[in-house]
Design an enzyme around this catalytic site. Sequence first.
Site, PDB file in Angstrom:
ATOM      1  N   LYS A 181       0.864  -1.186   0.000  1.00 26.34           N
ATOM      2  CA  LYS A 181       0.000   0.000   0.000  1.00 26.34           C
ATOM      3  C   LYS A 181       0.894   1.227   0.000  1.00 26.34           C
ATOM      4  O   LYS A 181       1.686   1.439   0.931  1.00 26.34           O
ATOM      5  CB  LYS A 181      -0.908  -0.002   1.233  1.00 26.34           C
ATOM      6  CG  LYS A 181      -1.758   1.248   1.352  1.00 26.34           C
ATOM      7  CD  LYS A 181      -2.751   1.157   2.495  1.00 26.34           C
ATOM      8  CE  LYS A 181      -3.515   2.458   2.660  1.00 26.34           C
ATOM      9  NZ  LYS A 181      -4.474   2.391   3.762  1.00 26.34           N
ATOM     10  N   LYS A 235      -2.289  -1.455  -3.761  1.00 27.38           N
ATOM     11  CA  LYS A 235      -3.113  -0.245  -3.700  1.00 27.38           C
ATOM     12  C   LYS A 235      -2.229   0.983  -3.810  1.00 27.38           C
ATOM     13  O   LYS A 235      -1.214   1.023  -3.101  1.00 27.38           O
ATOM     14  CB  LYS A 235      -3.858  -0.251  -2.363  1.00 27.38           C
ATOM     15  CG  LYS A 235      -4.700   0.958  -2.105  1.00 27.38           C
ATOM     16  CD  LYS A 235      -5.296   0.916  -0.721  1.00 27.38           C
ATOM     17  CE  LYS A 235      -5.889   2.274  -0.437  1.00 27.38           C
ATOM     18  NZ  LYS A 235      -6.229   2.438   0.930  1.00 27.38           N
TER      19      LYS A 235
HETATM   20  C1  PBG Z   1      -7.032   3.461   5.688  1.00 20.42           C
HETATM   21  C2  PBG Z   1      -7.507   3.423   4.270  1.00 20.42           C
HETATM   22  C3  PBG Z   1      -7.353   4.442   3.321  1.00 20.42           C
HETATM   23  C4  PBG Z   1      -7.956   3.980   2.150  1.00 20.42           C
HETATM   24  C5  PBG Z   1      -8.444   2.717   2.405  1.00 20.42           C
HETATM   25  N1  PBG Z   1      -8.135   2.390   3.720  1.00 20.42           N
HETATM   26  C6  PBG Z   1      -6.812   5.798   3.470  1.00 20.42           C
HETATM   27  C7  PBG Z   1      -5.392   6.033   3.744  1.00 20.42           C
HETATM   28  O1  PBG Z   1      -4.557   5.138   3.781  1.00 20.42           O
HETATM   29  O2  PBG Z   1      -5.083   7.206   3.950  1.00 20.42           O
HETATM   30  C8  PBG Z   1      -8.029   4.755   0.863  1.00 20.42           C
HETATM   31  C9  PBG Z   1      -9.005   4.251  -0.146  1.00 20.42           C
HETATM   32  C10 PBG Z   1      -9.290   5.176  -1.265  1.00 20.42           C
HETATM   33  O3  PBG Z   1      -8.633   6.219  -1.480  1.00 20.42           O
HETATM   34  O4  PBG Z   1     -10.250   4.871  -1.993  1.00 20.42           O
HETATM   35  N2  PBG Z   1      -8.077   3.077   6.565  1.00 20.42           N
END
Ligand code: PBG
Length: 309
Positions: A181, A235
């Site tokens: 991520k 991601k």
């Molecule tokens: C953290 C989380 C995020 C997203 C999914 N889970 C935000 C982050 O890491 O700041 C982002 C998903 C998206 O942008 O669609 N709980």
Amino acid sequence: MRRLVAETQLNVNDLIAPLFVRESITEPQPIESLPGIVQHTRDSLRQEVRALRDLGVPAVVLFGVPSTKDAVGSEAWNPDGIVQLALRDLRDEVGDDVVLITDLCVDEYTDHGHCGIVDDHGEVDNDATLELYQKAALAQADAGASVVAPSGMMDGQVAAIRSALDGAGHEQIPILAYAAKYASAMYGPFRDAVDVTIADGGHRKGYQQDPRNAREGMAEMRADVAEGADMIMVKPALSYLDIIASARAEFDLPIAAYQVSGEYAMIKAAGANGWIDEEAVMLETLTSIKRAGADMILTYFARTVAESL
Ligand code: PBG
């Protein structure tokens, strides 16, 4: 002939719909930067999941927007916290027909917006945070989650959650690890959707991956697999197709990719301006993510795609 030789077919079975449920609202709230997506009430969430089930979408991932936030994000493990209540509603509504995945993190629940406990120097305390994730995992599993998806990128989170679940009789609940991520600039609309602002102009570069690094992403995925992840996620998706393809080559586990909020917002904005053919770009990007090697795609287009396929 083109249909006959096509190598990749986007299918409704590939789709996971991200859904937001907000505490103490009586009407669904539109999210300006995510056109077509809302913060659901408990009732409208039930209706949406039933509609997705009827369209054949196999899974949803739930995000909660609590009314109160605190330093540790305690609503994340409150048995009456919004996601736990929503899970019970949905089990009642659709039983086992839809895979109920829960995002497992505390950023929606902390008043500083970080994914963990912040120490006196303003740094996130990795190891102290693992205990919070264990509590949240148990609350979600007890409330009826089918799969938990830790997204906080703390080192050791998969092992910690696995042992907590196993210790409480939840051995059968799989972990979908947000494994590679990236600290992406494309999460902006999501943070609007969950009312998160990271305190003091902060960022998540201390725990999410650097977009310049591919090998580091692979190392993160290997660590999660070694800790017992059942499925791994890359991601965002479209800017990280190389990472998805490398993951596909190395791992035999199911691979998920998250077409994040910024990816969706860019397509919607250009589409609304008439600058691109929105539906064609939607299908092209999702097909490309699948072609790169993803078995399942988290996408805000899930319902639209399911309606159009
Ligand atoms: C953290 C989380 C995020 C997203 C999914 N889970 C935000 C982050 O890491 O700041 C982002 C998903 C998206 O942008 O669609 N709980």
